[in-house]
Design a protein around this motif. Structure first.
Motif, PDB file in Angstrom:
ATOM      1  N   GLN A   1      -3.354   1.005  -7.523  1.00 58.14           N
ATOM      2  CA  GLN A   1      -4.229   1.895  -6.743  1.00 58.14           C
ATOM      3  C   GLN A   1      -4.084   3.335  -7.232  1.00 58.14           C
ATOM      4  O   GLN A   1      -3.008   3.744  -7.666  1.00 58.14           O
TER       5      GLN A   1
ATOM      6  N   GLY B   1      -8.962   0.611  -5.811  1.00 58.93           N
ATOM      7  CA  GLY B   1      -8.380  -0.439  -6.649  1.00 58.93           C
ATOM      8  C   GLY B   1      -8.782  -0.245  -8.111  1.00 58.93           C
ATOM      9  O   GLY B   1      -9.966  -0.346  -8.454  1.00 58.93           O
TER      10      GLY B   1
ATOM     11  N   GLU C   1       0.872  -1.176   0.000  1.00 59.82           N
ATOM     12  CA  GLU C   1       0.000   0.000   0.000  1.00 59.82           C
ATOM     13  C   GLU C   1       0.905   1.221   0.000  1.00 59.82           C
ATOM     14  O   GLU C   1       2.123   1.087   0.148  1.00 59.82           O
TER      15      GLU C   1
ATOM     16  N   GLN D   1      -5.424  -9.688  -6.908  1.00 58.78           N
ATOM     17  CA  GLN D   1      -4.197 -10.074  -7.607  1.00 58.78           C
ATOM     18  C   GLN D   1      -2.985  -9.873  -6.718  1.00 58.78           C
ATOM     19  O   GLN D   1      -3.060  -9.196  -5.702  1.00 58.78           O
TER      20      GLN D   1
ATOM     21  N   SER E   1     -15.110  -4.389  -2.159  1.00 57.10           N
ATOM     22  CA  SER E   1     -14.669  -3.035  -1.887  1.00 57.10           C
ATOM     23  C   SER E   1     -13.877  -2.450  -3.048  1.00 57.10           C
ATOM     24  O   SER E   1     -12.874  -3.006  -3.460  1.00 57.10           O
ATOM     25  N   LEU E   2     -14.373  -1.318  -3.549  1.00 62.03           N
ATOM     26  CA  LEU E   2     -13.644  -0.620  -4.613  1.00 62.03           C
ATOM     27  C   LEU E   2     -12.487   0.165  -4.020  1.00 62.03           C
ATOM     28  O   LEU E   2     -11.545   0.509  -4.721  1.00 62.03           O
ATOM     29  N   GLY E   3     -12.588   0.458  -2.734  1.00 61.56           N
ATOM     30  CA  GLY E   3     -11.528   1.233  -2.107  1.00 61.56           C
ATOM     31  C   GLY E   3     -11.918   1.612  -0.707  1.00 61.56           C
ATOM     32  O   GLY E   3     -13.035   1.332  -0.261  1.00 61.56           O
TER      33      GLY E   3
ATOM     34  N   GLY F   1      -6.883  10.064   4.155  1.00 63.04           N
ATOM     35  CA  GLY F   1      -6.761   9.775   2.716  1.00 63.04           C
ATOM     36  C   GLY F   1      -7.490   8.506   2.345  1.00 63.04           C
ATOM     37  O   GLY F   1      -8.180   7.891   3.171  1.00 63.04           O
ATOM     38  N   TYR F   2      -7.347   8.141   1.081  1.00 63.63           N
ATOM     39  CA  TYR F   2      -7.975   6.902   0.601  1.00 63.63           C
ATOM     40  C   TYR F   2      -7.137   6.286  -0.502  1.00 63.63           C
ATOM     41  O   TYR F   2      -6.266   6.952  -1.080  1.00 63.63           O
TER      42      TYR F   2
ATOM     43  N   ARG G   1       0.411  -7.680  -3.084  1.00 64.48           N
ATOM     44  CA  ARG G   1      -0.032  -8.446  -1.903  1.00 64.48           C
ATOM     45  C   ARG G   1      -0.177  -9.906  -2.332  1.00 64.48           C
ATOM     46  O   ARG G   1      -0.882 -10.202  -3.315  1.00 64.48           O
TER      47      ARG G   1
ATOM     48  N   GLU H   1      -3.699  11.624  -0.231  1.00 64.97           N
ATOM     49  CA  GLU H   1      -3.397  11.773   1.192  1.00 64.97           C
ATOM     50  C   GLU H   1      -3.338  13.265   1.498  1.00 64.97           C
ATOM     51  O   GLU H   1      -2.831  14.048   0.685  1.00 64.97           O
TER      52      GLU H   1
ATOM     53  N   GLU I   1      -2.014 -12.410  -1.860  1.00 70.64           N
ATOM     54  CA  GLU I   1      -3.286 -13.046  -1.477  1.00 70.64           C
ATOM     55  C   GLU I   1      -3.584 -14.120  -2.494  1.00 70.64           C
ATOM     56  O   GLU I   1      -3.047 -14.097  -3.587  1.00 70.64           O
TER      57      GLU I   1
ATOM     58  N   THR J   1       0.179   4.483   1.713  1.00 70.84           N
ATOM     59  CA  THR J   1       0.032   5.539   2.722  1.00 70.84           C
ATOM     60  C   THR J   1       1.291   5.706   3.579  1.00 70.84           C
ATOM     61  O   THR J   1       1.768   6.828   3.771  1.00 70.84           O
TER      62      THR J   1
ATOM     63  N   TYR K   1      -3.294   1.556  11.239  1.00 75.81           N
ATOM     64  CA  TYR K   1      -2.981   2.963  11.506  1.00 75.81           C
ATOM     65  C   TYR K   1      -4.193   3.873  11.663  1.00 75.81           C
ATOM     66  O   TYR K   1      -4.055   5.056  11.907  1.00 75.81           O
ATOM     67  N   TYR K   2      -5.406   3.341  11.545  1.00 73.57           N
ATOM     68  CA  TYR K   2      -6.566   4.236  11.540  1.00 73.57           C
ATOM     69  C   TYR K   2      -7.003   4.680  12.935  1.00 73.57           C
ATOM     70  O   TYR K   2      -6.878   3.949  13.910  1.00 73.57           O
TER      71      TYR K   2
ATOM     72  N   ARG L   1     -11.680  -1.777   8.915  1.00 73.43           N
ATOM     73  CA  ARG L   1     -10.526  -1.716   8.023  1.00 73.43           C
ATOM     74  C   ARG L   1      -9.433  -2.687   8.472  1.00 73.43           C
ATOM     75  O   ARG L   1      -9.335  -3.062   9.617  1.00 73.43           O
TER      76      ARG L   1
HETATM   77  P1  HAM Z   1      -6.968  -1.068   1.318  1.00 74.13           P
HETATM   78  O1  HAM Z   1      -8.396  -1.151   1.746  1.00 74.13           O
HETATM   79  O2  HAM Z   1      -6.045  -2.083   1.853  1.00 74.13           O
HETATM   80  O3  HAM Z   1      -6.482   0.391   1.750  1.00 74.13           O
HETATM   81  O4  HAM Z   1      -6.875  -1.078  -0.260  1.00 74.13           O
HETATM   82  C1  HAM Z   1      -7.641  -0.185  -1.043  1.00 74.13           C
HETATM   83  C2  HAM Z   1      -8.199  -0.890  -2.264  1.00 74.13           C
HETATM   84  O5  HAM Z   1      -7.158  -1.507  -3.028  1.00 74.13           O
HETATM   85  C3  HAM Z   1      -9.140  -2.051  -1.974  1.00 74.13           C
HETATM   86  O6  HAM Z   1     -10.421  -1.598  -1.628  1.00 74.13           O
HETATM   87  C4  HAM Z   1      -9.150  -2.776  -3.315  1.00 74.13           C
HETATM   88  O7  HAM Z   1      -9.993  -2.114  -4.237  1.00 74.13           O
HETATM   89  C5  HAM Z   1      -7.704  -2.604  -3.744  1.00 74.13           C
HETATM   90  N1  HAM Z   1      -6.979  -3.860  -3.429  1.00 74.13           N
HETATM   91  C6  HAM Z   1      -6.445  -4.225  -2.258  1.00 74.13           C
HETATM   92  N2  HAM Z   1      -5.864  -5.436  -2.358  1.00 74.13           N
HETATM   93  C7  HAM Z   1      -6.040  -5.848  -3.639  1.00 74.13           C
HETATM   94  C8  HAM Z   1      -5.666  -7.022  -4.378  1.00 74.13           C
HETATM   95  N3  HAM Z   1      -4.954  -8.006  -3.836  1.00 74.13           N
HETATM   96  N4  HAM Z   1      -6.033  -7.105  -5.687  1.00 74.13           N
HETATM   97  C9  HAM Z   1      -6.740  -6.107  -6.269  1.00 74.13           C
HETATM   98  N5  HAM Z   1      -7.107  -4.984  -5.626  1.00 74.13           N
HETATM   99  C10 HAM Z   1      -6.772  -4.848  -4.317  1.00 74.13           C
HETATM  100  C11 HAM Z   1      -5.228   0.857   1.555  1.00 74.13           C
HETATM  101  O8  HAM Z   1      -4.406   0.366   0.809  1.00 74.13           O
HETATM  102  C12 HAM Z   1      -4.944   2.158   2.319  1.00 74.13           C
HETATM  103  N6  HAM Z   1      -3.564   2.574   2.005  1.00 74.13           N
HETATM  104  C13 HAM Z   1      -5.950   3.234   1.958  1.00 74.13           C
HETATM  105  C14 HAM Z   1      -5.683   4.558   2.606  1.00 74.13           C
HETATM  106  C15 HAM Z   1      -5.124   5.631   2.041  1.00 74.13           C
HETATM  107  N7  HAM Z   1      -5.983   4.873   3.851  1.00 74.13           N
HETATM  108  C16 HAM Z   1      -5.628   6.110   4.082  1.00 74.13           C
HETATM  109  N8  HAM Z   1      -5.060   6.573   2.997  1.00 74.13           N
END
Ligand code: HAM
Length: 423
Positions: free
Chosen positions: A127, A306, A82, A122, A279-281, A302-303, A113, A131, A115, A84, A260-261, A256
């Motif tokens: 992303q 995906g 990620e 994937q 989740s789209l994000g 921030g956000y 990641r 922020e 997963e 952030t 860190y939240y 979440r």
């Molecule tokens: P997150 O919820 O871990 O947040 O990821 C955000 C989005 O990234 C997910 O909702 C999804 O759409 C996409 N995503 C995550 N993992 C995968 C994956 N393996 N394959 C495809 N898409 C994926 C964050 O990453 C935080 N940094 C958000 C944030 C920003 N918070 C504060 N600032």
């Protein structure tokens, strides 16, 4: 020899998909910049400790999903799961908050990641995110949410449901942790092995577990344990969202998956994505993160969204723009002696702002014209022996099959006219 395939959980973005990607990435950058956010890029590799401390050692991301390796100097590095933590490190490390506060940045790029791969999940994914670092205010939480909201709107992505919650401040979470421990301890034997450990170390993570989701449904919700200040902050976020015309669903089950939240957290859901991948994000406020990273304490919000998941939904909704044509015009010679002449005309046309493919093959002219059609060209410019001799060229409208012979100096204008009428 066996053919080498792309690694598991990765995919190529082939030329036909590139216009959809460009549309999405440029739309996001445009909306973020209309709110005063500036682009930032941070490295794809970071020290493992950044994520261990920032995202949290007890999270699934750090515990099970990071691609980690040791460099030649014996340092542990990880592909970023990620952005952030890296963005906070970069912004505060460069002391950008001393020039302007808050610092508003947006980014796009690959994350990693490990997963189990499936549709919408994937190993390498992309992303886009923003922020806002250096100031604590409910209006800024509402601002970042509004950016994402306007972005979905600009993409015409209907059916996005915003879920918001608050995790309160550090003291609220201490009380909440105690409440979760009292709820889960009598149920310990029914918990999966991971959750048994989480109960001792990080009870909040119990609520993320897919296996024990039925138990999480009966768990206490944090709202009941929040102090008045935290509730007031959250209500102010909701008021600002309402004023911005953003429709928010309060959902006290959103916690979440990153440590860190604090206070506001949110997710964007879409029903056409199923199960755990709906989740789209998501995002939220992370006021304690800078300090955990050894940086001057500094609030932030921030956000991240995906990109592949948004494109999947966009495809289903039919809002993705059609693939772009390869070029506007194909230039070709009838026979090889005129090839240099054709190449020189192609250069002139590019100079006039057209997208030009030079057909260098020794195919017959009718085949060259068919190939030009397949590239999506709207016009062809043909030079044969007569044209070279007279200083002219034939400009052919590929849709109408009509053609005219014009002097070499008028070719660019004639092609531009044809392209503009047909595009
Ligand atoms: P997150 O919820 O871990 O947040 O990821 C955000 C989005 O990234 C997910 O909702 C999804 O759409 C996409 N995503 C995550 N993992 C995968 C994956 N393996 N394959 C495809 N898409 C994926 C964050 O990453 C935080 N940094 C958000 C944030 C920003 N918070 C504060 N600032």
């Amino acid at each position: 020899m066996a053919e080498i395939a792309a690694p598991r959980g990765t995919h190529d973005i082939l030329p036909a998909e590139s216009s959809a990607w460009r549309w999405l990435l440029q739309t996001h950058a445009g909306i973020a910049e209309s709110f005063g956010y500036r682009p930032i890029e941070t490295p794809i590799i970071e020290s493992t400790e950044l994520f261990a401390r920032g995202v949290g050692v007890e999270t699934d991301i750090v515990e099970k999903q990071m691609f980690t390796f040791t460099d030649r100097g014996g340092r542990s590095l990880s592909l970023r799961p990620e952005s952030t933590a890296g963005v906070v490190r970069a912004v505060l490390g460069a002391r950008l908050d001393q020039e302007r506060r808050p610092v508003r940045v947006h980014y796009q790029g690959p994350m990693f990641r490990a997963e189990r791969p499936q549709a919408g999940r994937q190993h390498q994914f992309t992303q886009v995110g923003v922020e806002c670092i250096g100031e604590r205010s409910p209006e800024l939480d509402a601002e970042v949410i509004e950016i994402a909201w306007r972005f979905f709107d600009a993409l015409r992505l209907t059916g996005v449901r915003l879920q918001v919650n608050t995790l309160g401040d550090a003291e609220d979470r201490i009380r909440y942790r105690a409440a979760l421990v009292s709820y889960y301890t009598p149920l310990r034997d029914r918990l999966c092995d991971d959750c048994k450990r989480r109960l001792d170390i990080n009870p909040l993570r119990l609520l993320d577990c897919k296996k024990d989701a039925d138990l999480a449904a009966g768990a206490p919700v944090i709202w009941e344990l929040l102090d008045a200040g935290s509730k007031e902050f959250f209500n102010a976020v909701l008021t600002s969202l309402e004023q911005a015309g953003v429709i928010a669903h309060v959902n006290h089950r959103i916690v979440r998956g990153l440590d860190y939240y604090a206070d506001t957290v949110f997710e964007f859901w879409h029903d056409s994505l199923h199960g755990a991948q709906n989740s789209l994000g998501g995002g939220g406020r992370y006021d304690g993160l800078a300090e955990i990273l050894g940086l001057p304490p500094s609030p932030g919000t921030g956000y991240a969204l995906g990109v592949e998941r948004i494109l999947m939904v966009g495809q289903r909704l039919g809002v993705i723009p059609a693939p772009d044509r390869d070029c506007d015009v194909v230039v070709c010679s009838v026979d090889s002696p005129q090839a240099h002449h054709a190449a020189s005309l192609a250069r002139d046309l590019r100079g006039a702002g057209l997208r030009v493919v030079l057909d260098v093959s020794d195919r017959r002219l009718d085949r060259k014209l068919r190939a030009a059609d397949r590239l999506g060209a709207l016009a062809a410019v043909i030079v044969g022996e007569d044209e070279v001799r007279d200083g002219t060229a034939v400009v052919r409208d590929l849709a109408e099959h009509a053609q005219q012979r014009v002097s070499a100096t008028d070719v660019a204008a004639a092609v531009t006219r044809t392209v503009e009428t047909r595009a």
